[in-house]
Motif scaffolding. Structure first.
Motif, short mmCIF file in Angstrom:
data_model
loop_
_atom_site.label_atom_id
_atom_site.label_comp_id
_atom_site.label_asym_id
_atom_site.label_seq_id
_atom_site.Cartn_x
_atom_site.Cartn_y
_atom_site.Cartn_z
N ASP A 88 -24.70 -22.62 64.18
CA ASP A 88 -23.45 -23.37 64.10
C ASP A 88 -23.58 -24.64 63.27
O ASP A 88 -22.59 -25.35 63.04
N TYR A 89 -24.78 -24.94 62.82
CA TYR A 89 -25.00 -26.10 61.96
C TYR A 89 -24.37 -25.84 60.59
O TYR A 89 -24.58 -24.78 60.00
N PRO A 90 -23.57 -26.78 60.08
CA PRO A 90 -22.89 -26.53 58.80
C PRO A 90 -23.89 -26.35 57.66
O PRO A 90 -24.69 -27.25 57.39
N PRO A 91 -23.87 -25.20 56.98
CA PRO A 91 -24.79 -25.01 55.86
C PRO A 91 -24.43 -25.94 54.70
O PRO A 91 -23.26 -26.16 54.40
N ASN A 92 -25.47 -26.48 54.07
CA ASN A 92 -25.27 -27.38 52.94
C ASN A 92 -26.44 -27.21 51.97
O ASN A 92 -27.29 -28.11 51.83
N PRO A 93 -26.52 -26.07 51.29
CA PRO A 93 -27.67 -25.81 50.43
C PRO A 93 -27.77 -26.81 49.29
O PRO A 93 -26.76 -27.19 48.69
N THR A 94 -28.99 -27.25 49.01
CA THR A 94 -29.22 -28.24 47.97
C THR A 94 -29.71 -27.61 46.67
O THR A 94 -29.60 -28.22 45.62
N ARG A 95 -30.26 -26.41 46.75
CA ARG A 95 -30.78 -25.74 45.57
C ARG A 95 -29.90 -24.54 45.23
O ARG A 95 -29.19 -24.00 46.08
N GLU A 96 -29.97 -24.11 43.97
CA GLU A 96 -29.11 -23.03 43.50
C GLU A 96 -29.32 -21.74 44.28
O GLU A 96 -28.37 -21.04 44.60
N VAL A 97 -30.57 -21.44 44.62
CA VAL A 97 -30.84 -20.20 45.35
C VAL A 97 -30.13 -20.19 46.70
O VAL A 97 -29.62 -19.16 47.15
#
Length: 339
Positions: A156-165
């Motif tokens: 349930d933690y909001p995803p916030n990807p920092t890298r392109e992959v």
């Protein structure tokens, strides 16, 4: 991922086979079991799952992008294999998927391209609509969470990807969930930690005395890295197939998010005790750069697996890297570089 252009692998056209049977035509799988799984991307995880399910009486089919790999998986391992070309997909390869009851998607997204199969979403939708498929699982990555400052994160933690992959992974998750839901399928996303197992582990890296990859060097700066043994990935998938659950997304990780340094120190000790004197030089042949350090520190998080345990009933075979690495080295008679 290799994006080769190979066409004309199958001769039949879409819609020419009856819904409840698949006859042996130019490589189409025989129906021997009511449980039939199609695995797109027969890599490390896909092959482990295929071998496990085949032992349980499942009919197993899948895709790869190499003629040599197709031959090995079909002739030596007994799977029904199809070549998949993301640039020019064979309609018959897509069409045959609907004659299976379950499907696992194990193809990573490609930078600048996205998910290779979702590029052909309309073809997939048309082929799968009205077929036998009941259950769909997309194998994703915990990279979708991005940098969480070492905090514990659950589904349930909001995803916030920092890298392109990670951004591509998150987009693929959304795409597969939408496709599966629109077709009325039980659809799951499994966010996997760092995958390891026989032939792909810290023990293997040390024995082979290989230079570390860029991703391995980056992870060396993290205080926490979540991992998962391939055997536990397989049992989580099989648990999800067996039981109904309302949750769509699951973290598939072990109980022990640990720094890479600790894992390699433990692996070196295992190797040195089993084969004294084998380690003649450091396996870390390449110097890490400041960019590696900065990129590595962006991924700090500890990933929680409580929902996997509680809702899927998974009891980890390898709750820590210690158990997993010990199991791997116990299966080795001698270092493989001497074989």
């Amino acid at each position: 991922m290799e994006l080769c252009q190979i066409s004309g692998q199958l001769a039949f056209k879409s819609g020419h086979l009856p819904r409840n049977s698949v006859t042996r035509m130019t490589g189409a799988p025989d129906v021997k079991s009511p449980n039939r799984i199609f695995i797109t991307g027969m890599g490390f995880v896909g092959q482990a799952l295929a071998i496990d399910l085949k032992k349980q009486g499942w009919d197993v089919s899948g895709t790869c992008t190499s003629i040599n790999k197709k031959k090995r998986l079909a002739e030596e391992m007994g799977f029904d294999m199809y070549l998949f070309d993301a640039n020019e997909p064979d309609l018959a390869t897509i069409d045959v998927m609907k004659f299976h009851t379950h499907m696992v998607v194990s193809i990573p997204p490609v930078t600048g391209f996205g998910d290779p199969m979702l590029q052909h979403e309309q073809l997939l939708r048309k082929a799968l609509l009205g077929g036998n498929l009941q259950w769909l699982c997309y194998l994703s990555s915990t990279s979708v969470y991005g940098d969480c400052g070492g905090a514990w994160v659950d589904e349930d933690y909001p995803p916030n990807p920092t890298r392109e992959v990670g951004k591509l992974r998150l987009a693929a998750e959304k795409g597969w969930l939408q496709l599966g839901q629109s077709l009325g399928l039980s659809t799951k996303v499994f966010r996997l930690g760092g995958i390891y197992g026989p032939g792909r582990s810290a023990v293997d890296t040390i024995i082979k005395q290989e230079a570390l990859s860029k991703s391995q060097r980056m992870r060396g700066y993290r205080q926490f890295t979540s991992r998962i043994h391939v055997e536990d990935i397989c049992q989580a998938i099989e648990a999800s197939i067996r039981m109904s659950s309302s949750r769509e997304i699951y973290n598939i990780v072990d109980d022990d998010p640990s720094p890479r340094e600790a894992v390699f120190e433990y692996a070196r000790d295992l190797v040195d005790r089993k084969w004294p004197g084998w380690i003649k030089q450091s396996s870390e042949k390449r110097e890490s750069t400041e960019t590696d350090k900065q990129d590595g520190l962006l991924g700090e998080k500890r990933v929680c697996n409580a929902h996997m345990k509680k809702e899927l009933g998974v009891r980890l075979l390898h709750p820590s890297y210690r158990s997993g690495l010990q199991n791997i080295i116990d299966q080795m008679d001698k270092p493989f570089s001497t074989l």
